[in-house]
Motif scaffolding. Structure first.
Motif, PDB file in Angstrom:
ATOM      1  N   THR A 161       0.809  -1.209   0.000  1.00 12.99           N
ATOM      2  CA  THR A 161       0.000   0.000   0.000  1.00 12.99           C
ATOM      3  C   THR A 161       0.846   1.265   0.000  1.00 12.99           C
ATOM      4  O   THR A 161       0.305   2.361  -0.124  1.00 12.99           O
ATOM      5  N   ASN A 162       2.136   1.131   0.155  1.00 12.57           N
ATOM      6  CA  ASN A 162       3.008   2.297   0.019  1.00 12.57           C
ATOM      7  C   ASN A 162       4.349   1.835  -0.521  1.00 12.57           C
ATOM      8  O   ASN A 162       4.635   0.650  -0.564  1.00 12.57           O
ATOM      9  N   GLY A 163       5.127   2.747  -0.962  1.00 13.75           N
ATOM     10  CA  GLY A 163       6.413   2.413  -1.555  1.00 13.75           C
ATOM     11  C   GLY A 163       6.513   2.953  -2.970  1.00 13.75           C
ATOM     12  O   GLY A 163       5.577   3.544  -3.506  1.00 13.75           O
ATOM     13  N   LYS A 164       7.657   2.752  -3.561  1.00 14.67           N
ATOM     14  CA  LYS A 164       7.933   3.272  -4.890  1.00 14.67           C
ATOM     15  C   LYS A 164       7.204   2.440  -5.948  1.00 14.67           C
ATOM     16  O   LYS A 164       7.349   1.224  -6.011  1.00 14.67           O
ATOM     17  N   LEU A 165       6.404   3.111  -6.781  1.00 19.64           N
ATOM     18  CA  LEU A 165       5.686   2.431  -7.849  1.00 19.64           C
ATOM     19  C   LEU A 165       6.630   2.138  -9.009  1.00 19.64           C
ATOM     20  O   LEU A 165       7.577   2.876  -9.247  1.00 19.64           O
ATOM     21  N   GLN A 166       6.350   1.047  -9.717  1.00 18.10           N
ATOM     22  CA  GLN A 166       7.171   0.632 -10.843  1.00 18.10           C
ATOM     23  C   GLN A 166       6.277   0.307 -12.033  1.00 18.10           C
ATOM     24  O   GLN A 166       5.105  -0.029 -11.877  1.00 18.10           O
ATOM     25  N   VAL A 167       6.874   0.387 -13.221  1.00 23.70           N
ATOM     26  CA  VAL A 167       6.185  -0.062 -14.422  1.00 23.70           C
ATOM     27  C   VAL A 167       5.809  -1.530 -14.227  1.00 23.70           C
ATOM     28  O   VAL A 167       6.603  -2.325 -13.743  1.00 23.70           O
ATOM     29  N   GLY A 168       4.577  -1.872 -14.558  1.00 27.47           N
ATOM     30  CA  GLY A 168       4.089  -3.238 -14.401  1.00 27.47           C
ATOM     31  C   GLY A 168       3.287  -3.457 -13.137  1.00 27.47           C
ATOM     32  O   GLY A 168       2.574  -4.463 -13.019  1.00 27.47           O
ATOM     33  N   ASP A 169       3.378  -2.536 -12.174  1.00 31.96           N
ATOM     34  CA  ASP A 169       2.552  -2.655 -10.972  1.00 31.96           C
ATOM     35  C   ASP A 169       1.074  -2.556 -11.357  1.00 31.96           C
ATOM     36  O   ASP A 169       0.704  -1.825 -12.280  1.00 31.96           O
ATOM     37  N   VAL A 170       0.245  -3.280 -10.634  1.00 33.90           N
ATOM     38  CA  VAL A 170      -1.201  -3.257 -10.845  1.00 33.90           C
ATOM     39  C   VAL A 170      -1.821  -2.493  -9.680  1.00 33.90           C
ATOM     40  O   VAL A 170      -1.512  -2.769  -8.522  1.00 33.90           O
ATOM     41  N   PHE A 171      -2.672  -1.507  -9.991  1.00 37.84           N
ATOM     42  CA  PHE A 171      -3.366  -0.801  -8.912  1.00 37.84           C
ATOM     43  C   PHE A 171      -4.781  -1.339  -8.793  1.00 37.84           C
ATOM     44  O   PHE A 171      -5.367  -1.831  -9.756  1.00 37.84           O
ATOM     45  N   CYS A 172      -5.321  -1.269  -7.588  1.00 38.83           N
ATOM     46  CA  CYS A 172      -6.688  -1.694  -7.308  1.00 38.83           C
ATOM     47  C   CYS A 172      -7.406  -0.537  -6.635  1.00 38.83           C
ATOM     48  O   CYS A 172      -6.836   0.146  -5.788  1.00 38.83           O
TER      49      CYS A 172
END
Length: 124
Positions: A22-33
């Motif tokens: 729920t927190n941290g550095k986002l990356q390409v390929g991450d899926v959000f809900c």
């Protein structure tokens, strides 16, 4: 949000194939809900445009240019992805990502003809 909860439960049981956060550095390929008034929604991050504000380019289905949950297209959209915050009618609940093994990471290459990243068929 069932997928996010399933990943969180697997993580608690020691299965780390996918990681929920729920927190941290986002990356390409991450899926959000996220949730909308009429249900859930998800998308894939294709570019992090601003790491400080979590402003990202995403690919989302069942949407339109207004970022509606009643859309009829798959589109690239730009949105802020901050847990608990509303982004065009969508409240972000969390993210998950594929936890690649070292072998899997080493098998990813860029295909110039397809102009995309691909897995080589070396993984057993």
């Amino acid at each position: 949000m069932q997928n996010l909860f399933n990943v969180q439960n697997l993580n608690k049981k020691g299965d780390k194939k996918y990681i929920a956060f729920t927190n941290g550095k986002l990356q390409v390929g991450d899926v959000f809900c996220g949730t909308r008034e009429k249900g859930g929604h998800t998308g894939i991050i294709v570019q992090v445009l601003d790491e400080e504000t979590n402003y990202c380019e995403t690919i989302e289905g069942n949407t339109n240019s207004n970022k509606s949950g009643e859309g009829d297209k798959v589109k690239k959209l730009n949105r802020y992805l901050i847990v608990g915050k509303n982004s065009a009618g969508l409240t972000i609940k969390g993210f998950f990502r594929r936890n690649f093994t070292e072998q899997e990471l080493n098998s990813i290459s860029y295909d110039e003809n397809k102009q995309t990243y691909v897995f080589e068929n070396k993984i057993k």
